[in-house]
Scaffold this motif. Sequence first.
Motif, PDB file in Angstrom:
ATOM      1  N   UNK A   9      37.109 132.754  94.202  1.00  0.00           N
ATOM      2  CA  UNK A   9      38.213 131.895  94.548  1.00  0.00           C
ATOM      3  C   UNK A   9      39.521 132.270  94.991  1.00  0.00           C
ATOM      4  N   UNK A  10      39.469 133.223  95.677  1.00  0.00           N
ATOM      5  CA  UNK A  10      40.727 133.997  95.928  1.00  0.00           C
ATOM      6  C   UNK A  10      41.290 133.670  97.228  1.00  0.00           C
ATOM      7  N   UNK A  11      42.120 134.875  97.710  1.00  0.00           N
ATOM      8  CA  UNK A  11      43.000 134.676  99.065  1.00  0.00           C
ATOM      9  C   UNK A  11      41.758 134.483 100.021  1.00  0.00           C
ATOM     10  N   UNK A  12      40.636 135.368 100.062  1.00  0.00           N
ATOM     11  CA  UNK A  12      39.638 135.318 101.047  1.00  0.00           C
ATOM     12  C   UNK A  12      38.991 134.144 101.133  1.00  0.00           C
ATOM     13  N   UNK A  13      38.324 133.790  99.940  1.00  0.00           N
ATOM     14  CA  UNK A  13      37.909 132.379 100.061  1.00  0.00           C
ATOM     15  C   UNK A  13      38.587 131.285 100.590  1.00  0.00           C
ATOM     16  N   UNK A  37      33.850 123.950 105.908  1.00  0.00           N
ATOM     17  CA  UNK A  37      33.838 122.621 105.632  1.00  0.00           C
ATOM     18  C   UNK A  37      33.798 121.764 107.079  1.00  0.00           C
ATOM     19  N   UNK A  38      34.671 122.534 108.068  1.00  0.00           N
ATOM     20  CA  UNK A  38      34.623 121.870 109.351  1.00  0.00           C
ATOM     21  C   UNK A  38      33.362 121.785 109.832  1.00  0.00           C
ATOM     22  N   UNK A  39      32.383 122.736 109.825  1.00  0.00           N
ATOM     23  CA  UNK A  39      31.061 122.745 110.207  1.00  0.00           C
ATOM     24  C   UNK A  39      30.073 122.023 109.534  1.00  0.00           C
ATOM     25  N   UNK A  40      30.584 121.224 108.577  1.00  0.00           N
ATOM     26  CA  UNK A  40      29.885 120.253 107.685  1.00  0.00           C
ATOM     27  C   UNK A  40      29.025 121.006 106.700  1.00  0.00           C
ATOM     28  N   UNK A  41      29.285 122.084 106.441  1.00  0.00           N
ATOM     29  CA  UNK A  41      28.342 122.976 105.339  1.00  0.00           C
ATOM     30  C   UNK A  41      28.776 122.246 104.062  1.00  0.00           C
ATOM     31  N   UNK A  42      27.639 122.251 103.330  1.00  0.00           N
ATOM     32  CA  UNK A  42      27.448 121.913 101.717  1.00  0.00           C
ATOM     33  C   UNK A  42      27.817 123.217 100.980  1.00  0.00           C
ATOM     34  N   UNK A  43      29.104 123.155 100.602  1.00  0.00           N
ATOM     35  CA  UNK A  43      29.789 124.206 100.174  1.00  0.00           C
ATOM     36  C   UNK A  43      29.733 124.303  98.547  1.00  0.00           C
ATOM     37  N   UNK A  44      29.048 125.273  98.049  1.00  0.00           N
ATOM     38  CA  UNK A  44      29.040 125.754  96.799  1.00  0.00           C
ATOM     39  C   UNK A  44      29.791 127.034  96.399  1.00  0.00           C
ATOM     40  N   UNK A  45      30.822 126.495  95.551  1.00  0.00           N
ATOM     41  CA  UNK A  45      31.928 127.789  95.368  1.00  0.00           C
ATOM     42  C   UNK A  45      31.804 128.227  94.022  1.00  0.00           C
ATOM     43  N   UNK A  46      31.569 129.599  93.745  1.00  0.00           N
ATOM     44  CA  UNK A  46      31.081 130.207  92.421  1.00  0.00           C
ATOM     45  C   UNK A  46      32.365 131.135  92.130  1.00  0.00           C
ATOM     46  N   UNK A  95      42.185 125.754  97.128  1.00  0.00           N
ATOM     47  CA  UNK A  95      40.697 125.567  96.822  1.00  0.00           C
ATOM     48  C   UNK A  95      40.666 124.603  95.856  1.00  0.00           C
ATOM     49  N   UNK A  96      41.340 124.403  94.844  1.00  0.00           N
ATOM     50  CA  UNK A  96      41.356 123.565  93.721  1.00  0.00           C
ATOM     51  C   UNK A  96      41.721 122.188  94.280  1.00  0.00           C
ATOM     52  N   UNK A  97      42.291 122.011  95.230  1.00  0.00           N
ATOM     53  CA  UNK A  97      42.674 120.783  96.012  1.00  0.00           C
ATOM     54  C   UNK A  97      41.443 120.354  96.563  1.00  0.00           C
ATOM     55  N   UNK A  98      40.834 120.986  97.225  1.00  0.00           N
ATOM     56  CA  UNK A  98      39.534 120.686  98.099  1.00  0.00           C
ATOM     57  C   UNK A  98      38.296 120.310  97.043  1.00  0.00           C
ATOM     58  N   UNK A  99      38.278 120.886  95.966  1.00  0.00           N
ATOM     59  CA  UNK A  99      37.424 120.590  94.825  1.00  0.00           C
ATOM     60  C   UNK A  99      37.583 119.413  94.351  1.00  0.00           C
ATOM     61  N   UNK A 100      38.972 119.119  93.776  1.00  0.00           N
ATOM     62  CA  UNK A 100      39.341 117.839  93.440  1.00  0.00           C
ATOM     63  C   UNK A 100      39.058 116.663  94.277  1.00  0.00           C
ATOM     64  N   UNK A 101      39.156 117.194  95.639  1.00  0.00           N
ATOM     65  CA  UNK A 101      38.931 115.805  96.451  1.00  0.00           C
ATOM     66  C   UNK A 101      37.293 115.619  96.765  1.00  0.00           C
ATOM     67  N   UNK A 102      36.667 116.532  96.142  1.00  0.00           N
ATOM     68  CA  UNK A 102      35.346 116.251  96.378  1.00  0.00           C
ATOM     69  C   UNK A 102      34.607 116.806  97.629  1.00  0.00           C
ATOM     70  N   UNK A 103      35.440 117.726  98.260  1.00  0.00           N
ATOM     71  CA  UNK A 103      35.045 118.296  99.603  1.00  0.00           C
ATOM     72  C   UNK A 103      33.941 119.425  99.384  1.00  0.00           C
ATOM     73  N   UNK A 104      34.094 119.951  98.344  1.00  0.00           N
ATOM     74  CA  UNK A 104      33.053 121.141  97.766  1.00  0.00           C
ATOM     75  C   UNK A 104      32.530 121.252  96.502  1.00  0.00           C
ATOM     76  N   UNK A 105      31.606 121.514  95.871  1.00  0.00           N
ATOM     77  CA  UNK A 105      30.960 121.800  94.763  1.00  0.00           C
ATOM     78  C   UNK A 105      31.804 123.025  93.944  1.00  0.00           C
TER      79      UNK A 105
END
Length: 413
Positions: free
Chosen positions: A22-26, A34-43, A51-61
Amino acid sequence: MTSNPYPLGLRLHGRRVVVVGGGAVATRRVPALLDAGADVLLVAPELTPALRARADAGRLHWVPRRFVPEDLDGAWLVQVAVDDPIAAASVSAVAAERRIFCVRADDRTAATAWTPAVTRHGPVTVAVLGGGDPRRAMTVRDAIRDLLAVRLAPDGIAGRPDASTGTTGGRQAGRVALVGAGPGDPELITVKGWRLLTEADVVVADRLVPGLLLDELRPDVELVDASKIPYGPSRAQEEINQILVDRALAGAFVVRLKGGDPYVFGRGGEELLACAAAGVPVTVVPGVTSSIAAPAAAGIPVTHRGVAHEFTVVSGHLAPDAPASLVRWDALAGLHGTLVILMGLKNLAAITATLIAHGRSPQTPAAVVQEATTGTQRVLRSTLGEVAADLRAADLRPPAVVVVGDVVGALDG
Ligand code: SAH
């Protein structure tokens, strides 16, 4: 490993992609997924704020813990974005076992897939693999990006309607784009606006549009100078609407290029309605408006912490006492924030007198910015009480923006 990689375009829409880390590379990799529409699971136990903002916005799990093999259940692809080589190796071991391609940020030789350097130009994606050398890939990518942006797009790469077959048989349906050209500096057009301009068959340009943008059009593009259309202002607008509609109905891609933003005193709405009424599809590309950019170019922020919590953009083309005026100058005089007046030079004396008569202090700082963001920009600093006289003395001319408020000088040392 000496064999060449095999290039593929992965269609990830709705498909599970696991990102470990969940750092700089991620943070850099996730947006394209996300632009490709992938269902992203972030571990990852922790995320960067982006990344936190995207998670909070429900864009990824997001699963806030370390990787476990079950995380790869249902995955098509895994991106390993952790520094720790042992943790990374254990993820790629599980991926290999399950035949899931694995990109590794920490060790390219251990990866089963590489991410290319990418540039996108409308619907076209160019991906470059540098034979294991990411820098070489980026250098080549940058060169291609420059070529696409400046030269190649008009020759069909960007997918413009096929002009060679468009004249015989059934005509292609045309369309119109209302594009904001920005305030004056040709580099202040948006990337999208520039791309559409390079694809246009017909360009209908305003007087305030940066000339250099037109300089680069292909010779076969029909350029209509809207400011040269005779008749009065309302008749001229009808004429412009007609040109947009006629050319589009004849199959052309028409770019209506307007100074600043198309919807800020630009009559873009009328053009949109005229096209819609004729059944012509229209897209609108916003632009950098002079109402914000001209003050900025003079070092004046339209808002500033502790100074102005609002800015109001108003047209000064009618005098305050004109019967057709829609502006409540008396109410504007009661505001504390920034007032930005466009098309206001001719009526400036009447406007400032009205503001002062309704209570705004004559000592309020004011500035005039002429031809902002161009090589001939001029800036006048004054006060509300004196700006109209100073303007005449300094012989400033349109196009110019007048800024009133304490933000004028807010950044002065
Ligand atoms: N749609 C345009 C505004 C059109 S009205 C926009 O969003 O910027 C035209 C007025 O815009 C001019 O009279 C002037 O007040 C202002 N203007 C446009 N370009 C300018 C520039 N480069 N410098 C200063 N003012 C500018």
